[in-house]
Write a protein that holds these residues in place. Structure first.
Motif, mmCIF file in Angstrom:
data_model
loop_
_atom_site.group_PDB
_atom_site.id
_atom_site.type_symbol
_atom_site.label_atom_id
_atom_site.label_comp_id
_atom_site.label_asym_id
_atom_site.label_seq_id
_atom_site.Cartn_x
_atom_site.Cartn_y
_atom_site.Cartn_z
ATOM 1 N N ILE A 5 0.854 -1.180 0.000
ATOM 2 C CA ILE A 5 0.000 0.000 0.000
ATOM 3 C C ILE A 5 0.895 1.237 0.000
ATOM 4 C CG2 ILE A 5 -1.688 1.346 1.320
ATOM 5 C CD1 ILE A 5 -2.699 -1.320 2.490
ATOM 6 N N PHE A 158 -11.166 -4.078 -1.754
ATOM 7 C CA PHE A 158 -9.832 -4.652 -1.949
ATOM 8 C C PHE A 158 -9.906 -6.043 -2.589
ATOM 9 C CE2 PHE A 158 -7.615 -2.193 1.716
ATOM 10 C CZ PHE A 158 -7.212 -1.202 0.839
ATOM 11 N N PHE A 169 -2.138 -1.226 -3.713
ATOM 12 C CA PHE A 169 -3.024 -0.072 -3.812
ATOM 13 C C PHE A 169 -2.313 1.215 -3.412
ATOM 14 C CE2 PHE A 169 -5.354 -3.885 -2.729
ATOM 15 C CZ PHE A 169 -6.326 -3.918 -3.717
ATOM 16 N N TYR A 196 -7.188 -4.874 4.235
ATOM 17 C CA TYR A 196 -6.307 -5.497 3.252
ATOM 18 C C TYR A 196 -5.971 -6.928 3.671
ATOM 19 C CZ TYR A 196 -2.356 -6.999 0.613
ATOM 20 O OH TYR A 196 -1.529 -7.768 -0.165
ATOM 21 N N SER A 200 -6.888 -10.311 1.514
ATOM 22 C CA SER A 200 -5.804 -11.056 0.884
ATOM 23 C C SER A 200 -5.688 -12.489 1.386
ATOM 24 C CB SER A 200 -4.473 -10.323 1.094
ATOM 25 O OG SER A 200 -4.170 -10.224 2.480
#
Length: 201
Positions: A5, A158, A169, A196, A200
């Motif tokens: 990020i 996300f 991102f 996130y 993920s």
């Protein structure tokens, strides 16, 4: 643990820069850009780099010219992010030993950026092509090329972008808007990192 990020601190001031950067870093966001249309951006970059260069990558966003690349380098920055694909900016960035993340929208721009030496691609504004567009481009891009979605990608979606092939991102207003206190940025950064991590899995 570092997340893929990039914090976009548009509008941050030099007096707030170090503390706001620390709030991001503590949450696990260790790449930070100060857009050059922020107040006194090179001063902010210098202060942040002096304070955090050992634990974070600090640099600039909205970098449009090779001259500005040099000014970022002189301020101690090591990251150059642009909204566009300009081979002169990319090559100046790499000649300065810095990391280049140009903004791209089409396969032609993606491959032009990579040919010029870009380290990663910033799909911007990602909202215009959506996850489906990223998925289509990902099919032809080199597998080891990092692709970040910026503009329209955030904690609420996300997972959609990751499933489409985005690697990371850039997060702006969801993380920081001018006037936020460091504690507020810390809370936002923590929530973004949590989202996130969940997406993920």
């Amino acid at each position: 643990m570092t997340r893929p990020i990039i914090a976009i601190l548009r509008g941050v001031t030099p007096n707030d820069a170090v503390a706001v950067a620390a709030a991001c870093i503590d949450a696990g966001i260790t790449r930070i850009e100060v857009p050059l249309n922020s107040p006194n951006p090179f001063d902010s970059i210098r202060r942040m780099a002096d304070a955090h260069r050992d634990i974070a990558q600090i640099g600039a966003g909205t970098v449009l010219t090779p001259d500005d690349v040099g000014r970022v380098r002189d301020a101690g920055g090591t990251l150059i992010v642009s909204p566009n694909c300009d081979s002169a900016v990319i090559m100046a960035t790499k000649a300065s030993g810095m990391s280049s993340w140009p903004g791209v929208m089409t396969p032609t721009e993606c491959f032009a950026a990579l040919q010029a030496g870009a380290d990663g691609l910033k799909i911007f504004p990602a909202s215009l092509i959506g996850p489906a567009g990223v998925k289509a481009m990902r099919a032809v891009l080199p597998a080891d090329c990092p692709v970040y979605a910026v503009g329209g990608a955030g904690p609420d979606n996300f997972a959609d972008w990751l499933h489409a092939g985005a690697d990371g991102f850039g997060i702006g207003t969801a993380l920081y808007t001018p006037g936020l206190r460091p504690a507020e940025v810390a809370a936002r950064a923590t929530a973004i990192v949590k989202a996130y991590d969940e997406a993920s899995l």
